[in-house]
Design an enzyme around this catalytic site. Structure first.
Site, PDB file in Angstrom:
ATOM      1  N   LYS A 212       0.839  -1.220   0.000  1.00  0.00           N
ATOM      2  CA  LYS A 212       0.000   0.000   0.000  1.00  0.00           C
ATOM      3  C   LYS A 212       0.865   1.259   0.000  1.00  0.00           C
ATOM      4  O   LYS A 212       0.443   2.311  -0.486  1.00  0.00           O
ATOM      5  CB  LYS A 212      -1.003  -0.031   1.170  1.00  0.00           C
ATOM      6  N   THR A 269      -3.919   5.646   3.073  1.00  0.00           N
ATOM      7  CA  THR A 269      -2.638   6.176   2.597  1.00  0.00           C
ATOM      8  C   THR A 269      -2.767   6.837   1.223  1.00  0.00           C
ATOM      9  O   THR A 269      -2.043   7.783   0.918  1.00  0.00           O
ATOM     10  CB  THR A 269      -1.568   5.061   2.598  1.00  0.00           C
TER      11      THR A 269
HETATM   12  O1  LIG Z   1       2.787   8.087   6.394  1.00  0.00           O
HETATM   13  P1  LIG Z   1       2.882   6.779   5.686  1.00  0.00           P
HETATM   14  O2  LIG Z   1       2.647   6.883   4.212  1.00  0.00           O
HETATM   15  O3  LIG Z   1       4.155   6.054   6.044  1.00  0.00           O
HETATM   16  O4  LIG Z   1       1.685   5.866   6.239  1.00  0.00           O
HETATM   17  C1  LIG Z   1       1.576   5.668   7.614  1.00  0.00           C
HETATM   18  C2  LIG Z   1       0.768   4.450   7.958  1.00  0.00           C
HETATM   19  O5  LIG Z   1       1.312   3.299   7.349  1.00  0.00           O
HETATM   20  C3  LIG Z   1      -0.688   4.588   7.656  1.00  0.00           C
HETATM   21  O6  LIG Z   1      -1.391   3.467   8.108  1.00  0.00           O
END
Ligand SMILES: O=P(O)(O)OC[C@H](O)CO
Ligand SMILES: NC(=O)c1ccc[n+]([C@@H]2O[C@H](COP(=O)([O-])OP(=O)(O)OC[C@H]3O[C@@H](n4cnc5c(N)ncnc54)[C@H](O)[C@@H]3O)[C@@H](O)[C@H]2O)c1
Length: 353
Positions: A212, A269
């Site tokens: 993701k 995300t």
């Molecule tokens: O800020 P990111 O893109 O690393 O996303 C943070 C977390 O994985 C969201 O669940």
């Protein structure tokens, strides 16, 4: 506000587990390590939550002023959150270890504490990504690095650190091959603000959490290029399908892919402005160079390293992943964001699968 009335499990050993709990160590005191430490510390004021950090000045701020001066610095931390740079001091007496070190640094970090960490202390990894070079998930990196099987669980799902600090309702999933350990995760973390599902599908939870981040980079690129809502929805739908194709070939359960760690975290995300991965994508889409973007941020965007691994996984599992592999090409400079979009739009027309 009580978001969920039934925040402890039915078999409720939760209260007694929390009752017996005296100390938890957290590896890594970045945004999420800090948020997890606070979530646990709020469960019981007599519980000691110790962050193992590298910077003595950050430790001083936490111990003397209850502020992490580098990450989430606007929050006052509970006074039962403390910090040290000594692995021996941090780990001694801890009943659980939360691992919040970025994936690419996890192997070296875990090797450095292998002799100090007792082999029966469960590691709860919250890191989302795949290791460059080996393509391994944290469930493989942990035993490799420690040189033994350590009890382990993997916590994932849509959970921005900042929203957890604000006590906004959040739902995550705890995956472990050991169902008893997964249930302990529910007992440890479930609160009026945090719901914790469990599963034994470690591969599904880990691969969805890693992929993701790559899709969020693509979503950011579409945003940065100002391609519009239609394009964004088409991209995210295609990315969801690609994650499903690869994850299921790797053994993930369909319920995991459509659950919190899959679809839930993809939605957060790809659409949430707090995402670091998405933000990197937005800046790429606006024309900034990757080196410049990474140099200007002190926080990890795991998707940047994971994107390269996805290219070899696509080859290994013989699955076509046009969106996810295009992200790697943009990051490598092989394609500009606009060229990547053009290439994807020019792919043969297909039947949905
Ligand atoms: O800020 P990111 O893109 O690393 O996303 C943070 C977390 O994985 C969201 O669940
Ligand atoms: N921030 C979030 O909202 C969030 C939510 C869920 C999961 N995660 C995941 O948690 C993991 C950590 O993310 P974060 O947001 O805390 O990252 P961050 O960039 O905010 O902090 C990273 C932390 O790791 C430490 N670190 C870096 N290299 C290290 C090394 N070699 N040895 C020891 N410590 C090292 C840093 O000093 C810092 O304390 C990532 O895999 C991320 O995907 C983050």
């Amino acid at each position: 506000m009580r978001w969920s009335r039934a925040w402890r499990t039915a078999e409720d050993n939760g209260a007694s587990l929390i009752g017996r709990l005296e100390k938890v160590v957290v590896f890594g005191g970045g945004s999420f390590g800090t948020a997890m430490a606070c979530a646990l510390a709020s469960q019981k004021s007599q519980l000691k939550v110790t962050l193992l950090l590298r910077d003595p000045y950050v430790c001083k701020g936490i111990n003397e002023r209850h502020v992490n001066t580098r990450y989430l610095k606007e929050y006052v931390l509970p006074s039962n959150v403390v910090a040290t740079t000594s692995s021996l001091e941090a780990i001694q007496g801890a009943q659980y270890a939360i691992h919040a070190v970025p994936v690419q640094h996890s192997r070296a970090f875990l090797k450095s504490i292998a002799d100090v960490l007792p082999p029966d202390v469960p590691i709860i990894s919250v890191s989302k990504g795949l290791e460059m070079g080996t393509g391994k998930m944290m469930s493989e990196v942990i035993p490799d690095a420690l040189g033994r099987r350590q009890p382990a669980a993997f916590l994932s799902g849509p959970s921005f650190a900042k929203e957890m600090m604000d006590l906004r309702p959040t739902g995550v999933v705890a995956a472990s091959k050991d169902k008893k350990l997964a249930r302990e995760m529910q007992s440890l973390f479930a609160s009026p603000y945090l719901r914790v599902n469990i599963t034994t599908d470690v591969t599904g939870v880990e691969i969805c959490g890693a992929l993701k981040n790559v899709l969020a980079l693509a979503a950011g690129i579409v945003e940065g290029l100002d391609l519009g809502n239609n394009a964004m929805a088409a991209l995210v739908a295609q990315g969801c399908a690609e994650i499903r194709w690869l994850a299921e070939k790797m053994g993930a359960k369909p319920a995991t892919v459509s659950g919190l760690s899959g679809l839930g975290d993809i939605m957060l995300t790809c659409y949430g402005s707090l995402s670091r991965n998405r933000s990197v994508g937005v800046r790429l889409g606006k024309g900034e160079a990757l080196a410049e973007i990474l140099a200007s941020s002190s926080q990890v965007a795991e998707g940047v390293a994971t994107a390269g691994v996805v290219v070899s996984l696509a080859r290994t599992y013989r699955v076509s992943l046009p969106v996810l592999t295009a992200v790697a090409q943009v990051l490598d400079g092989a394609l500009s964001p606009k060229e990547a979009v053009f290439e994807i739009m020019n792919l043969p027309q297909i039947e949905e699968s």
